[in-house]
Design an enzyme around this catalytic site. Structure first.
Site, mmCIF file in Angstrom:
data_model
loop_
_atom_site.group_PDB
_atom_site.id
_atom_site.type_symbol
_atom_site.label_atom_id
_atom_site.label_comp_id
_atom_site.label_asym_id
_atom_site.label_seq_id
_atom_site.Cartn_x
_atom_site.Cartn_y
_atom_site.Cartn_z
ATOM 1 N N ILE A 1 4.519 5.328 5.477
ATOM 2 C CA ILE A 1 5.136 4.081 5.928
ATOM 3 C C ILE A 1 5.392 3.157 4.749
ATOM 4 O O ILE A 1 6.426 2.493 4.658
ATOM 5 C CB ILE A 1 4.240 3.384 6.972
ATOM 6 C CG1 ILE A 1 4.017 4.296 8.181
ATOM 7 C CG2 ILE A 1 4.854 2.068 7.411
ATOM 8 C CD1 ILE A 1 5.291 4.654 8.916
ATOM 9 N N GLY B 1 0.813 -1.205 0.000
ATOM 10 C CA GLY B 1 0.000 0.000 0.000
ATOM 11 C C GLY B 1 0.842 1.248 0.000
ATOM 12 O O GLY B 1 2.019 1.231 0.349
ATOM 13 N N HIS C 1 31.887 23.567 4.142
ATOM 14 C CA HIS C 1 32.106 22.830 2.899
ATOM 15 C C HIS C 1 33.103 21.700 3.168
ATOM 16 O O HIS C 1 34.120 21.919 3.816
ATOM 17 C CB HIS C 1 32.662 23.754 1.817
ATOM 18 C CG HIS C 1 33.085 23.009 0.585
ATOM 19 N ND1 HIS C 1 32.177 22.617 -0.379
ATOM 20 C CD2 HIS C 1 34.309 22.553 0.184
ATOM 21 C CE1 HIS C 1 32.842 21.969 -1.332
ATOM 22 N NE2 HIS C 1 34.125 21.921 -1.016
#
Length: 282
Positions: A6, A2, A264
């Site tokens: 989650i 589904g 950086h």
């Protein structure tokens, strides 16, 4: 499998293990409650990882097919079937209050959730509720923040935490983290909103780790210059979002955030570039 947050997290996890994964979403795109570009970008990344992604799809039934489970669904009026060892249904959260109260004890409900006022008081005298049983936003970090705020108010103190600024994270790969408003949401509220984005193709840390297409998008109120939202899709987004949440809580402007020197190489360098793009529109 589904859809839902989650479902997306599990899809990423198992795809990285080399498993065969199918993601089925009933809406027209993944993560329909978030910035449109997040769902679109995530779908592209998942497909490159070998995940089959179906949107505008509705599951009709699940059947046993030998040792596997067969999921029958329709996608854009076409019948489809996929099979696998397991099926995960991840279509949202709801409060679970069964057995929470003793027999004969009733409490006012707001739909499936316990109704509370601004101080977390329920209809029961000296009864309070926080977290998933009562909150509109059911996230793990919301519950302790509400619990602390509830106790502070019981003690007569002002809440230390701003409960209106809630970061939300998805632990996919790359991670997704959002806070505040999207540009579209802000404009729906009548805010003169603009956004600035850095697509992180040139970000050194992103190039080194190669997690796929990453970006940072920041949203500001053009009239005040204040930051009002952020949508991140990059490595360590769940860690970076806190400083942007702090900016929203304290009403910081784009110019103030540009005054910060960022190291950086780091993923956060992309924030400076997104802020620069945003500043050009203010």
């Amino acid at each position: 499998m589904g859809g839902g947050v989650i479902g997306v997290e599990f899809a990423t996890f198992y795809a990285n293990l080399g498993c065969r994964v199918t993601l089925i979403e009933g809406m027209d795109r993944l993560l329909p409650n978030m910035d449109k570009e997040l769902g679109q970008n995530l779908a592209l990344i998942l497909k490159k990882q070998g995940v089959k992604v179906f949107t505008n799809a509705m599951v009709q039934r699940v059947e046993q097919a030998g040792e596997d489970l067969a999921v029958h669904f329709t996608c854009k009026e076409t019948e489809e079937t996929v099979s696998g060892e397991a099926v995960l249904c991840a279509i949202g959260r709801r409060a679970y209050c069964d057995g929470l109260f003793a027999d004969g004890v009733g409490v006012e409900m707001n739909g499936r959730s316990i109704a509370v006022n601004a101080n977390f008081e329920t209809s029961l005298p000296r009864g309070y509720a926080i977290g998933d049983v009562s909150s509109k936003i059911q996230l793990a970090h919301v519950a302790p923040a509400q619990g602390i705020a509830c106790v502070e108010r019981l003690c007569g103190a002002a809440s230390a935490t701003n409960l209106n600024v809630v970061p939300s994270c998805i632990y996919s790969s790359p991670e997704i983290a959002v806070v505040g408003l999207t540009e579209a949401e802000a404009k729906e509220q009548g805010i003169n909103a603009v956004s600035g984005k850095c697509t992180m193709f040139g970000n050194a840390r992103t190039v080194i780790e190669d997690p796929g297409r990453c970006f940072m998008k920041l949203v500001a109120d053009r009239d005040t210059g204040r930051l009002i939202g952020a949508q991140l899709m990059c490595q360590h987004a769940s860690d970076i979002i806190s400083q942007l949440s702090a900016a929203l809580v304290n009403g910081l402007t784009v110019r103030q955030l540009l005054a910060v020197m960022r190291p950086h190489p780091s993923f956060e360098e992309a924030m400076t570039e997104a802020l620069e793009r945003l500043a050009e529109k203010l």
